[in-house]
Design a protein around this motif. Structure first.
Motif, mmCIF file in Angstrom:
data_model
loop_
_atom_site.group_PDB
_atom_site.id
_atom_site.type_symbol
_atom_site.label_atom_id
_atom_site.label_comp_id
_atom_site.label_asym_id
_atom_site.label_seq_id
_atom_site.Cartn_x
_atom_site.Cartn_y
_atom_site.Cartn_z
ATOM 1 N N UNK A 61 0.950 -1.049 0.159
ATOM 2 C CA UNK A 61 0.006 -0.044 -0.009
ATOM 3 C C UNK A 61 0.867 1.339 -0.090
ATOM 4 N N UNK A 62 0.615 2.204 -0.950
ATOM 5 C CA UNK A 62 1.558 3.105 -1.251
ATOM 6 C C UNK A 62 1.589 4.145 0.091
ATOM 7 N N UNK A 63 0.458 4.307 0.915
ATOM 8 C CA UNK A 63 0.408 5.317 1.807
ATOM 9 C C UNK A 63 1.300 4.809 3.011
ATOM 10 N N UNK A 64 1.255 3.593 3.346
ATOM 11 C CA UNK A 64 2.177 3.116 4.590
ATOM 12 C C UNK A 64 3.649 3.068 4.161
ATOM 13 N N UNK A 65 3.973 3.026 2.790
ATOM 14 C CA UNK A 65 5.235 2.968 2.378
ATOM 15 C C UNK A 65 5.914 4.428 2.498
ATOM 16 N N UNK B 205 7.247 -5.567 -2.949
ATOM 17 C CA UNK B 205 8.662 -5.852 -3.218
ATOM 18 C C UNK B 205 9.343 -4.501 -3.370
ATOM 19 N N UNK B 206 8.632 -3.687 -4.513
ATOM 20 C CA UNK B 206 8.938 -2.409 -4.796
ATOM 21 C C UNK B 206 9.135 -1.382 -3.483
ATOM 22 N N UNK B 207 8.229 -1.708 -2.542
ATOM 23 C CA UNK B 207 8.235 -0.973 -1.153
ATOM 24 C C UNK B 207 9.491 -1.218 -0.403
ATOM 25 N N UNK B 208 9.733 -2.404 -0.504
ATOM 26 C CA UNK B 208 10.965 -2.996 0.302
ATOM 27 C C UNK B 208 12.237 -2.247 -0.311
ATOM 28 N N UNK B 209 12.122 -2.029 -1.817
ATOM 29 C CA UNK B 209 13.681 -1.554 -2.199
ATOM 30 C C UNK B 209 13.583 0.035 -1.943
ATOM 31 N N UNK B 210 12.263 0.309 -2.138
ATOM 32 C CA UNK B 210 12.091 2.117 -1.883
ATOM 33 C C UNK B 210 12.567 2.259 -0.190
ATOM 34 N N UNK B 211 12.176 1.766 0.854
ATOM 35 C CA UNK B 211 12.444 1.924 2.176
ATOM 36 C C UNK B 211 13.893 1.518 2.464
#
Length: 277
Positions: free
Chosen positions: A62-66, A103-109
């Motif tokens: 979910x984009x908001x959480x990321x 997975x994209x979220x993981x890479x972003x944070x």
């Protein structure tokens, strides 16, 4: 000003629900906060109690959480607070795109946190004949248990051999991915069995305690089992490769009887996020 060594922040519905479940077990060393991802959050206020370690709990996909996790992590990093994300990722059948988004979220944070603890719903589903709803409940429980395990590591009573916050910071700065596992053992070689069960309980594929470079073992047993456990843990430590750093704490818990319990926190760099797609 109130101070806490550890701060636990839940963001979004799943993160807040998990943190709410453990808030009743408050400690003078741990503080809690809840953030709705849809609301404007005063990030600076979240860190006003000046913690040394910050755990941010969320569901990825979910984009908001990321975005909110990254925002809080950046602020914490600027204040030299060690920051660990504790996140879930969807199982493969939940939504076609949710897992790839996670997975994209993981890479972003990852550039903004010192470490990530990932709870993979797909791993939890393995070997379980569960409906989607039941798997989600199981994942919520795993998330809560992971947070409780972390709190127990840093806040146990009646220690024979204790950890301090610098031990935790040393361990958590040792890699980009962290894992938490809990196991119990009885009978012959009970400590080795408890450690093996802790390894099996890690809710993430592709990572074992044996490949981690830094490990904290919080073990519990009755006073009558303490000497035997000390000997067994000492033997286990000697058998591990020299490049693995192992710290150990023994906590007395008479309710365990003949059983022993181990909570393991370990870190590694030996992991590729793309294996989760």
């Amino acid at each position: 000003m109130n101070t806490s060594i550890i701060k636990v922040v839940g963001i979004g519905s799943e993160g807040c629900q998990a943190v709410e479940c453990i808030m009743k077990n408050k400690s003078e060393n741990v503080s809690f906060a809840l953030c709705n991802a849809e609301e404007q959050v005063g990030v600076q206020n979240l860190l006003s109690d000046e913690p040394r370690i910050l755990f941010i709990v969320a569901a990825f996909g979910r984009e908001e959480e990321t975005n909110l996790l990254s925002e809080i992590a950046k602020m914490a990093g600027g204040l030299e607070v060690l920051t660990v994300g504790v996140v879930t990722i969807p199982f493969k059948s939940e939504k076609e795109s949710s897992r790839s988004v996670a997975v994209s979220d993981i890479k972003a944070v990852m550039p903004h946190v010192d470490n990530l603890i990932i709870i993979d719903k797909e791993k939890l589903k393995q070997g379980q004949e569960l409906t989607v709803d039941k798997v989600s409940d199981f994942a919520d429980e795993a998330l809560m248990k992971t947070i409780e395990g972390l709190m127990n590591i840093f806040d146990s009573k009646n220690d024979y051999l204790g950890f301090d916050v610098d031990d935790a910071i040393y361990t958590l700065r040792g890699g980009k991915i962290a894992v938490v596992g809990t196991g119990e053992g009885v009978g012959e070689s009970k400590t080795e069995l408890a450690l093996a069960n802790a390894d099996k309980s890690i809710p993430m594929d592709g990572i074992s305690l044996h490949q981690c470079s830094r490990i904290m073992l919080s073990s519990s047993c009755s006073e009558g089992e303490a000497e035997n456990m000390f000997e067994e843990v000492s033997s286990l430590k000697i058998s591990m490769p020299d490049e693995i750093s192992v710290m150990w704490r023994l906590n007395v818990d008479e309710s365990l009887g003949k059983c022993v319990k181990i909570i393991a926190l370990a870190t590694t760099n030996d992991w590729n996020v793309n294996t989760m797609v």
